[in-house]
Design a protein around this motif. Sequence first.
Motif, PDB file in Angstrom:
ATOM      1  N   ARG A   1       0.835  -1.212   0.000  1.00 52.26           N
ATOM      2  CA  ARG A   1       0.000   0.000   0.000  1.00 52.26           C
ATOM      3  C   ARG A   1       0.872   1.265   0.000  1.00 52.26           C
ATOM      4  O   ARG A   1       0.610   2.216  -0.734  1.00 52.26           O
ATOM      5  N   THR A   2       1.959   1.244   0.795  1.00 52.57           N
ATOM      6  CA  THR A   2       2.867   2.405   0.846  1.00 52.57           C
ATOM      7  C   THR A   2       3.526   2.613  -0.514  1.00 52.57           C
ATOM      8  O   THR A   2       3.614   3.737  -1.015  1.00 52.57           O
ATOM      9  N   VAL A   3       4.000   1.511  -1.095  1.00 47.40           N
ATOM     10  CA  VAL A   3       4.690   1.610  -2.395  1.00 47.40           C
ATOM     11  C   VAL A   3       3.740   2.179  -3.447  1.00 47.40           C
ATOM     12  O   VAL A   3       4.096   3.055  -4.228  1.00 47.40           O
ATOM     13  N   LYS A   4       2.496   1.697  -3.407  1.00 48.93           N
ATOM     14  CA  LYS A   4       1.508   2.158  -4.394  1.00 48.93           C
ATOM     15  C   LYS A   4       1.149   3.624  -4.165  1.00 48.93           C
ATOM     16  O   LYS A   4       1.084   4.417  -5.101  1.00 48.93           O
ATOM     17  N   ARG A   5       0.934   3.969  -2.901  1.00 49.10           N
ATOM     18  CA  ARG A   5       0.488   5.332  -2.574  1.00 49.10           C
ATOM     19  C   ARG A   5       1.462   6.383  -3.116  1.00 49.10           C
ATOM     20  O   ARG A   5       1.062   7.421  -3.632  1.00 49.10           O
ATOM     21  N   PHE A   6       2.745   6.123  -2.970  1.00 51.75           N
ATOM     22  CA  PHE A   6       3.737   7.110  -3.426  1.00 51.75           C
ATOM     23  C   PHE A   6       4.337   6.745  -4.780  1.00 51.75           C
ATOM     24  O   PHE A   6       5.336   7.344  -5.185  1.00 51.75           O
ATOM     25  N   ASN A   7       3.745   5.761  -5.452  1.00 51.15           N
ATOM     26  CA  ASN A   7       4.226   5.345  -6.761  1.00 51.15           C
ATOM     27  C   ASN A   7       5.741   5.129  -6.724  1.00 51.15           C
ATOM     28  O   ASN A   7       6.493   5.657  -7.553  1.00 51.15           O
ATOM     29  N   MET A   8       6.189   4.373  -5.710  1.00 51.75           N
ATOM     30  CA  MET A   8       7.624   4.269  -5.427  1.00 51.75           C
ATOM     31  C   MET A   8       8.407   3.499  -6.480  1.00 51.75           C
ATOM     32  O   MET A   8       9.561   3.799  -6.736  1.00 51.75           O
ATOM     33  N   LEU A   9       7.778   2.453  -7.057  1.00 53.78           N
ATOM     34  CA  LEU A   9       8.502   1.611  -8.014  1.00 53.78           C
ATOM     35  C   LEU A   9       7.693   1.514  -9.295  1.00 53.78           C
ATOM     36  O   LEU A   9       6.557   1.052  -9.267  1.00 53.78           O
ATOM     37  N   THR A  10       8.265   1.961 -10.387  1.00 54.41           N
ATOM     38  CA  THR A  10       7.531   1.893 -11.655  1.00 54.41           C
ATOM     39  C   THR A  10       8.268   0.963 -12.619  1.00 54.41           C
ATOM     40  O   THR A  10       9.426   0.602 -12.387  1.00 54.41           O
TER      41      THR A  10
ATOM     42  N   PRO B   1       9.917   2.207   1.638  1.00 59.40           N
ATOM     43  CA  PRO B   1       8.763   1.295   1.617  1.00 59.40           C
ATOM     44  C   PRO B   1       8.338   0.783   2.990  1.00 59.40           C
ATOM     45  O   PRO B   1       7.217   0.343   3.158  1.00 59.40           O
ATOM     46  N   LEU B   2       9.236   0.843   4.000  1.00 56.82           N
ATOM     47  CA  LEU B   2       8.884   0.331   5.341  1.00 56.82           C
ATOM     48  C   LEU B   2       8.414   1.438   6.277  1.00 56.82           C
ATOM     49  O   LEU B   2       8.325   1.230   7.488  1.00 56.82           O
ATOM     50  N   GLN B   3       8.126   2.608   5.736  1.00 57.57           N
ATOM     51  CA  GLN B   3       7.793   3.752   6.591  1.00 57.57           C
ATOM     52  C   GLN B   3       6.519   3.552   7.419  1.00 57.57           C
ATOM     53  O   GLN B   3       6.283   4.296   8.366  1.00 57.57           O
ATOM     54  N   ASP B   4       5.687   2.572   7.075  1.00 63.04           N
ATOM     55  CA  ASP B   4       4.481   2.316   7.872  1.00 63.04           C
ATOM     56  C   ASP B   4       4.598   1.042   8.705  1.00 63.04           C
ATOM     57  O   ASP B   4       3.591   0.537   9.213  1.00 63.04           O
ATOM     58  N   ILE B   5       5.811   0.517   8.830  1.00 65.45           N
ATOM     59  CA  ILE B   5       6.002  -0.713   9.609  1.00 65.45           C
ATOM     60  C   ILE B   5       6.771  -0.388  10.888  1.00 65.45           C
ATOM     61  O   ILE B   5       7.850   0.206  10.835  1.00 65.45           O
ATOM     62  N   MET B   6       6.204  -0.809  12.012  1.00 59.03           N
ATOM     63  CA  MET B   6       6.869  -0.544  13.289  1.00 59.03           C
ATOM     64  C   MET B   6       8.113  -1.421  13.444  1.00 59.03           C
ATOM     65  O   MET B   6       8.137  -2.554  12.963  1.00 59.03           O
ATOM     66  N   GLN B   7       9.089  -0.858  14.132  1.00 57.50           N
ATOM     67  CA  GLN B   7      10.351  -1.563  14.374  1.00 57.50           C
ATOM     68  C   GLN B   7      10.134  -2.987  14.906  1.00 57.50           C
ATOM     69  O   GLN B   7      10.738  -3.934  14.428  1.00 57.50           O
ATOM     70  N   ARG B   8       9.268  -3.117  15.893  1.00 58.12           N
ATOM     71  CA  ARG B   8       9.092  -4.450  16.487  1.00 58.12           C
ATOM     72  C   ARG B   8       8.430  -5.426  15.508  1.00 58.12           C
ATOM     73  O   ARG B   8       8.660  -6.630  15.560  1.00 58.12           O
ATOM     74  N   ASP B   9       7.610  -4.913  14.581  1.00 56.89           N
ATOM     75  CA  ASP B   9       6.997  -5.792  13.571  1.00 56.89           C
ATOM     76  C   ASP B   9       8.047  -6.266  12.562  1.00 56.89           C
ATOM     77  O   ASP B   9       7.916  -7.348  11.979  1.00 56.89           O
ATOM     78  N   ILE B  10       9.068  -5.441  12.357  1.00 52.53           N
ATOM     79  CA  ILE B  10      10.152  -5.843  11.446  1.00 52.53           C
ATOM     80  C   ILE B  10      10.884  -7.044  12.035  1.00 52.53           C
ATOM     81  O   ILE B  10      11.122  -8.045  11.354  1.00 52.53           O
ATOM     82  N   VAL B  11      11.195  -6.950  13.324  1.00 53.20           N
ATOM     83  CA  VAL B  11      11.897  -8.059  13.985  1.00 53.20           C
ATOM     84  C   VAL B  11      11.025  -9.324  13.945  1.00 53.20           C
ATOM     85  O   VAL B  11      11.497 -10.414  13.622  1.00 53.20           O
ATOM     86  N   LEU B  12       9.726  -9.158  14.222  1.00 48.76           N
ATOM     87  CA  LEU B  12       8.816 -10.316  14.209  1.00 48.76           C
ATOM     88  C   LEU B  12       8.704 -10.920  12.813  1.00 48.76           C
ATOM     89  O   LEU B  12       8.685 -12.142  12.647  1.00 48.76           O
ATOM     90  N   TYR B  13       8.627 -10.059  11.818  1.00 47.25           N
ATOM     91  CA  TYR B  13       8.504 -10.536  10.432  1.00 47.25           C
ATOM     92  C   TYR B  13       9.736 -11.376  10.063  1.00 47.25           C
ATOM     93  O   TYR B  13       9.624 -12.472   9.524  1.00 47.25           O
ATOM     94  N   LEU B  14      10.916 -10.854  10.408  1.00 49.42           N
ATOM     95  CA  LEU B  14      12.148 -11.573  10.071  1.00 49.42           C
ATOM     96  C   LEU B  14      12.233 -12.881  10.853  1.00 49.42           C
ATOM     97  O   LEU B  14      12.684 -13.903  10.334  1.00 49.42           O
ATOM     98  N   TYR B  15      11.767 -12.847  12.089  1.00 50.40           N
ATOM     99  CA  TYR B  15      11.754 -14.061  12.912  1.00 50.40           C
ATOM    100  C   TYR B  15      10.867 -15.125  12.244  1.00 50.40           C
ATOM    101  O   TYR B  15      11.236 -16.285  12.126  1.00 50.40           O
ATOM    102  N   HIS B  16       9.710 -14.699  11.775  1.00 50.05           N
ATOM    103  CA  HIS B  16       8.778 -15.662  11.181  1.00 50.05           C
ATOM    104  C   HIS B  16       9.139 -16.057   9.750  1.00 50.05           C
ATOM    105  O   HIS B  16       8.615 -17.046   9.244  1.00 50.05           O
ATOM    106  N   THR B  17       9.980 -15.280   9.092  1.00 47.92           N
ATOM    107  CA  THR B  17      10.385 -15.674   7.733  1.00 47.92           C
ATOM    108  C   THR B  17      11.755 -16.346   7.754  1.00 47.92           C
ATOM    109  O   THR B  17      12.215 -16.850   6.735  1.00 47.92           O
TER     110      THR B  17
END
Length: 366
Positions: A45-54, A242-258
């Motif tokens: 959603r963040t990438v799309k909102r700011f048209n970050m990658l075309t 692209p990670l501007q809407d992701i909280m620091q602790r969710d980043i750690v959790l995401y990496l833990y789960h992936t």
Amino acid sequence: MKLSPSSLKTCSRCKDAPAVVIREHSGEAVCKGCFKKEIERRVRRTVKRFNMLTSQDKVAMAVSGGKDSIMLLAVLEKLYHNLFEHHDRQGRPPIIITIDEGIQHYRDESLTMARKACERAGFEHVVFSFEKDFGINLDGMIKKASELLEKESHRKYLKDTMLKNAEKLIYKPCSICGVLRRKLLDDIAQSMGATVLATGHNLNDEVETFLMNMMRGDTKRIQRASAVRSGRGSPFIRKVKPLQDIMQRDIVLYLYHTGEEFQAISCPYSRNTSIMRGEMNDIIARLENAHPGTSFNLKKCMAFVYDSIDKGYDAGISRVSIESTCPGCTGPKSIGTSICMACYYCKVLAGQDYARMLRSFVSRIQ
Ligand code: SF4
Ligand code: ZN
């Protein structure tokens, strides 16, 4: 936050898998799959909102090997695999840039993590080494800086170049490292034909910076941040977070789960970083624990301020000029100084001309 085994229950979203994470802001207990989906949806959603990658872009990513940049690489590679393949077919493959400042007992590990992540993604990896390319690493620069501070002639030089009153601040490890790293990332990405540079800044970083600028009354930096965000009038390569809407602790959790590997230890110089940033980090974490959703609310207000600044420009209000051109590298510099900080550090701490050094680095890797 993870649930304890005794509190295990079924995911409130898919009603199927066991819940492993509580989403404090919504009160839901969700499973690994639904958590990952939520995070990935938010990045998309963040990438799309700011048209970050075309489809026309050539993407550069700044990857140090820490949690944020490893997440950036992993999630973009997963979500935009087809787009990157398209870029590759068009002769514009993504590139990963790592800056190795040569910080003892720290950078080697993260460099290995960055290298492994790039290999997994199959992206080109460019490493700029302070030691090899400047001829001196960050540790050596800091030693040299303290020697210079002892010299009266150098303090006079600082005054003549309008860098006066800043000698203590500009010789902090993070000032030297941060200025050179940001400048090198911009310039290397641009020299290699990239049209966009993605960095791993997360929601906490963004909110911290915004609040710090507000508390310091630094309206120029707020204006500059809005310009970088919208890409409007910024003299740098287009930068996206692209990670501007992701909280620091969710980043750690995401990496833990992936299962992604990342460097978990902090830089030994991080305790020298801005005291105010550390305090802000603590305040936000405390508020978030007591009132879940605070970080998102702060981010919403930040977006409102930046949007309002943008609307002002749309309505014809002219931008206050806060930068001019550095005669050394033709990049931006602050008004009132004679050269940019990167040229200054390169000259006095590494004894080199920044523009010449960069040209020789780029010609070597291309
Ligand atoms: Fe550089 Fe400071 Fe970050 Fe260490 S903490 S990597 S010195 S900016
Ligand atoms: Zn310069």
